[in-house]
Design a protein around this motif. Structure first.
Motif, PDB file in Angstrom:
ATOM      1  N   PHE A 219       0.855  -1.185   0.000  1.00 38.42           N
ATOM      2  CA  PHE A 219       0.000   0.000   0.000  1.00 38.42           C
ATOM      3  C   PHE A 219       0.896   1.242   0.000  1.00 38.42           C
ATOM      4  CE2 PHE A 219      -2.942   3.091   1.984  1.00 38.42           C
ATOM      5  CZ  PHE A 219      -3.952   3.005   1.023  1.00 38.42           C
ATOM      6  N   SER A 220       0.576   2.202  -0.854  1.00 37.62           N
ATOM      7  CA  SER A 220       1.427   3.380  -1.003  1.00 37.62           C
ATOM      8  C   SER A 220       1.172   4.385   0.121  1.00 37.62           C
ATOM      9  CB  SER A 220       1.151   4.031  -2.368  1.00 37.62           C
ATOM     10  OG  SER A 220       2.045   5.092  -2.572  1.00 37.62           O
ATOM     11  N   THR A 221       2.207   4.632   0.933  1.00 41.22           N
ATOM     12  CA  THR A 221       2.131   5.618   2.022  1.00 41.22           C
ATOM     13  C   THR A 221       3.449   6.395   2.011  1.00 41.22           C
ATOM     14  OG1 THR A 221       3.215   4.128   3.565  1.00 41.22           O
ATOM     15  CG2 THR A 221       0.798   4.041   3.516  1.00 41.22           C
ATOM     16  N   ALA A 222       3.536   7.434   2.818  1.00 38.79           N
ATOM     17  CA  ALA A 222       4.798   8.182   2.911  1.00 38.79           C
ATOM     18  C   ALA A 222       5.922   7.230   3.333  1.00 38.79           C
ATOM     19  CB  ALA A 222       4.651   9.324   3.900  1.00 38.79           C
ATOM     20  N   ASP A 223       5.619   6.309   4.265  1.00 36.13           N
ATOM     21  CA  ASP A 223       6.650   5.375   4.738  1.00 36.13           C
ATOM     22  C   ASP A 223       7.091   4.413   3.636  1.00 36.13           C
ATOM     23  OD1 ASP A 223       6.975   6.292   7.263  1.00 36.13           O
ATOM     24  OD2 ASP A 223       5.554   4.898   8.197  1.00 36.13           O
ATOM     25  N   SER A 224       6.100   3.847   2.923  1.00 34.44           N
ATOM     26  CA  SER A 224       6.501   2.855   1.908  1.00 34.44           C
ATOM     27  C   SER A 224       7.232   3.530   0.747  1.00 34.44           C
ATOM     28  CB  SER A 224       5.302   2.018   1.443  1.00 34.44           C
ATOM     29  OG  SER A 224       4.266   2.817   0.943  1.00 34.44           O
ATOM     30  N   LEU A 225       6.884   4.792   0.466  1.00 32.07           N
ATOM     31  CA  LEU A 225       7.621   5.517  -0.580  1.00 32.07           C
ATOM     32  C   LEU A 225       9.057   5.777  -0.135  1.00 32.07           C
ATOM     33  CD1 LEU A 225       4.857   8.022  -1.715  1.00 32.07           C
ATOM     34  CD2 LEU A 225       6.045   6.405  -3.208  1.00 32.07           C
ATOM     35  N   GLU A 226       9.226   6.142   1.136  1.00 29.63           N
ATOM     36  CA  GLU A 226      10.596   6.402   1.630  1.00 29.63           C
ATOM     37  C   GLU A 226      11.429   5.131   1.589  1.00 29.63           C
ATOM     38  OE1 GLU A 226       9.414  10.101   4.528  1.00 29.63           O
ATOM     39  OE2 GLU A 226      10.347   8.331   5.463  1.00 29.63           O
ATOM     40  N   GLU A 227      10.803   4.018   1.918  1.00 27.68           N
ATOM     41  CA  GLU A 227      11.531   2.749   1.865  1.00 27.68           C
ATOM     42  C   GLU A 227      11.930   2.423   0.427  1.00 27.68           C
ATOM     43  OE1 GLU A 227       9.650  -0.524   3.916  1.00 27.68           O
ATOM     44  OE2 GLU A 227      10.965  -1.958   2.883  1.00 27.68           O
ATOM     45  N   ALA A 228      10.992   2.655  -0.503  1.00 25.50           N
ATOM     46  CA  ALA A 228      11.285   2.379  -1.914  1.00 25.50           C
ATOM     47  C   ALA A 228      12.466   3.215  -2.384  1.00 25.50           C
ATOM     48  CB  ALA A 228      10.056   2.688  -2.770  1.00 25.50           C
ATOM     49  N   VAL A 229      12.496   4.464  -1.961  1.00 30.71           N
ATOM     50  CA  VAL A 229      13.565   5.367  -2.368  1.00 30.71           C
ATOM     51  C   VAL A 229      14.920   4.866  -1.853  1.00 30.71           C
ATOM     52  CG1 VAL A 229      14.454   7.675  -1.768  1.00 30.71           C
ATOM     53  CG2 VAL A 229      12.152   7.421  -2.729  1.00 30.71           C
ATOM     54  N   ARG A 230      14.939   4.381  -0.614  1.00 32.35           N
ATOM     55  CA  ARG A 230      16.197   3.904  -0.024  1.00 32.35           C
ATOM     56  C   ARG A 230      16.679   2.610  -0.676  1.00 32.35           C
ATOM     57  NH1 ARG A 230      13.693   5.197   4.877  1.00 32.35           N
ATOM     58  NH2 ARG A 230      13.133   3.005   5.173  1.00 32.35           N
ATOM     59  N   GLU A 231      15.738   1.722  -1.018  1.00 29.40           N
ATOM     60  CA  GLU A 231      16.117   0.355  -1.392  1.00 29.40           C
ATOM     61  C   GLU A 231      16.251   0.122  -2.897  1.00 29.40           C
ATOM     62  OE1 GLU A 231      16.490  -2.080   0.957  1.00 29.40           O
ATOM     63  OE2 GLU A 231      16.076  -0.638   2.566  1.00 29.40           O
ATOM     64  N   SER A 232      15.591   0.941  -3.731  1.00 33.01           N
ATOM     65  CA  SER A 232      15.446   0.562  -5.145  1.00 33.01           C
ATOM     66  C   SER A 232      16.637   0.976  -5.998  1.00 33.01           C
ATOM     67  CB  SER A 232      14.196   1.214  -5.742  1.00 33.01           C
ATOM     68  OG  SER A 232      13.073   0.880  -4.978  1.00 33.01           O
ATOM     69  N   ASP A 233      16.887   0.171  -7.024  1.00 34.71           N
ATOM     70  CA  ASP A 233      17.843   0.562  -8.068  1.00 34.71           C
ATOM     71  C   ASP A 233      17.111   1.307  -9.178  1.00 34.71           C
ATOM     72  OD1 ASP A 233      20.300  -0.986  -7.128  1.00 34.71           O
ATOM     73  OD2 ASP A 233      18.734  -2.527  -7.135  1.00 34.71           O
ATOM     74  N   LEU A 234      15.850   0.915  -9.395  1.00 36.69           N
ATOM     75  CA  LEU A 234      15.046   1.520 -10.460  1.00 36.69           C
ATOM     76  C   LEU A 234      13.634   1.764  -9.923  1.00 36.69           C
ATOM     77  CD1 LEU A 234      14.161   2.178 -13.407  1.00 36.69           C
ATOM     78  CD2 LEU A 234      14.027  -0.298 -13.818  1.00 36.69           C
ATOM     79  N   ILE A 235      13.144   2.993 -10.062  1.00 37.61           N
ATOM     80  CA  ILE A 235      11.757   3.303  -9.675  1.00 37.61           C
ATOM     81  C   ILE A 235      11.021   3.786 -10.920  1.00 37.61           C
ATOM     82  CG2 ILE A 235      10.239   4.751  -8.258  1.00 37.61           C
ATOM     83  CD1 ILE A 235      12.374   4.873  -6.141  1.00 37.61           C
TER      84      ILE A 235
END
Ligand SMILES: NC(=O)C1=CN([C@@H]2O[C@H](COP(=O)(O)OP(=O)(O)OC[C@H]3O[C@@H](n4cnc5c(N)ncnc54)[C@H](O)[C@@H]3O)[C@@H](O)[C@H]2O)C=CC1
Ligand SMILES: CC(=O)C(=O)O
Ligand SMILES: [Mg+2]
Length: 371
Positions: A219-235
């Motif tokens: 589910f897209s939330t401020a927290d899950s977006l921040e995690e995606a930003v930290r962990e992803s190679d490609l968004i």
């Protein structure tokens, strides 16, 4: 009806709004079809095929526009095209107006009736004239992202599937609709670790069901977006609020938390983009780097695969083109409430609420115009 098909002039745009097959159908129904010379070449449809279909070829672009009652295009009109439009003409094309105030005002001043592919709806839900190009762009987004991850493109030098002994890349797709599902599916196929974020639980349920847990749904939330930003190679940015400007989900400050050389592909750029640092790019110069993060923001991605895209687009547009040609815009929209959702501008007035809201303009109800 007099129908015109101009050659597209946006940077590296090779699609055409009507195939020779479509021209043949319109001519058989008694319409007069004029195709600008060379309009279909980039998509592999030579002038001779249009002539054989009964269309008239015209080399003079001014005449192509001025003599038409209905103009069929692919991309939003460029400034010189807006200047060619006049009252009494109907324009049928992608418009994406909520991201383009100048274009909106230009179309209002033209007096023309402007119907957008991307806001037409379907009885079963969804956006039937956006979906084919979203399918293409979603699939291309992973190709673009994989290429951008290469060192020579400014990327981190990461191979999406990894290799035995080296973990695959992490791909996050924000927005799990048509673009998002197609991007996720391609990334899975290439062996990446894939997460899809969406605000719609039913949509996440559908993806979970279809892919049987092979991609993570979050589910897209401020927290899950921040995690995606930290962990992803490609968004990959693939959100849409139909007809409206895209919400900015990744801010410039958040880029500092991304790995150097990671990549943002903003497919939603045609609605203004869902990353604060996105600005439209072209196929000629598709990427730029901000704070060490590669951005790919091409607003007409499907134009690069014009053959496939033209066929997919015209398969979907043709029934609507036939209705416009046979009945005229007013009756065609009056007969089909989903088609009527496509009307964005008519004789100087905005008729699509999200576009009017974006620029503080008055909105006239389409129902009042088609009575
Ligand atoms: N750059 C290009 O060449 C192309 C761009 N596009 C664009 O791609 C975008 C996506 O299109 P589609 O996939 O067809 O739309 P869609 O309507 O199928 O999917 C959009 C998804 O975004 C989700 N969403 C909305 N707000 C969200 C938020 N705040 N956080 C997370 N998810 C959110 C929705 O729930 C939905 O599942 C559109 O702007 C479309 O115009 C489409 C084709 C080509
Ligand atoms: C949807 C869109 O903007 C395109 O196909 O270019
Ligand atoms: Mg655009």
């Amino acid at each position: 009806m007099k129908i015109a098909v101009p050659k597209e002039i946006k940077n590296h745009e090779y699609r055409v709004a009507l195939t020779p097959t479509g021209a043949r159908e319109l001519v058989a129904r008694g319409h007069e079809v004029t195709v600008q010379a060379g309009a279909g070449e980039g998509a592999g449809f030579p002038d001779a095929d249009y002539e054989a279909a009964g269309a008239r070829l015209e080399g003079d672009v001014a005449k192509v526009w001025s003599e038409a009652e209905l103009i069929l295009k692919v991309k939003e009109p460029q400034p010189e095209e807006v200047a060619r439009l006049s009252k009494g003409q109907t324009l049928f094309t992608y418009l994406h107006l909520a991201a383009e105030e100048d274009l909106t005002r230009g179309l209002m001043e033209s007096g023309a009736t402007c119907i957008a592919y991307e806001t037409i709806t379907a009885p079963q839900g969804g956006l039937p004239l956006l979906a084919p190009m979203s399918t293409v762009a979603g699939r291309m987004a992973v190709q673009a992202g994989a290429h951008s991850l290469e060192k020579a493109q400014g990327g981190a030098g990461v191979l999406l599937p990894g290799v035995p002994g080296v973990a695959p890349a992490r791909v996050t797709v924000i927005g799990g609709g048509v673009v998002g599902e197609n991007a996720a599916r391609m990334a899975l196929g290439l062996g990446a670790e894939v997460t899809v974020l969406d605000k719609s639980i039913p949509r996440l349920e559908t993806l979970d069901d279809r892919y049987q847990g092979r991609m993570k749904t979050v589910f897209s939330t401020a927290d899950s977006l921040e995690e995606a930003v930290r962990e992803s190679d490609l968004i990959i940015g693939a959100v849409l609020v139909p007809g409206a400007a895209a919400p900015k989900l990744i801010t410039r400050a958040m880029l500092a938390d991304m790995k150097p050389g990671s990549v943002l592909v903003d497919v939603a750029i045609d609605q203004g983009g869902c990353f604060e640092t996105s600005k439209p790019t072209t196929h000629a110069e598709p990427t730029y780097v901000v704070d060490g993060v590669v951005h790919y923001c091409v607003a007409n991605m499907p134009g690069a695969v014009a053959r496939t895209s033209t066929q997919a687009l015209t398969n979907a547009t043709m029934p609507f083109v036939v209705a416009l040609a046979d009945k005229g815009w007013k009756q065609a929209l009056a007969d089909d409430a989903h088609f009527a959702e496509g009307l964005n501008v008519h004789e100087g007035q905005v008729t699509y609420p999200a576009v009017a809201d974006a620029f503080g303009l008055d909105c006239v109800e389409t129902a009042k115009l088609i009575g």
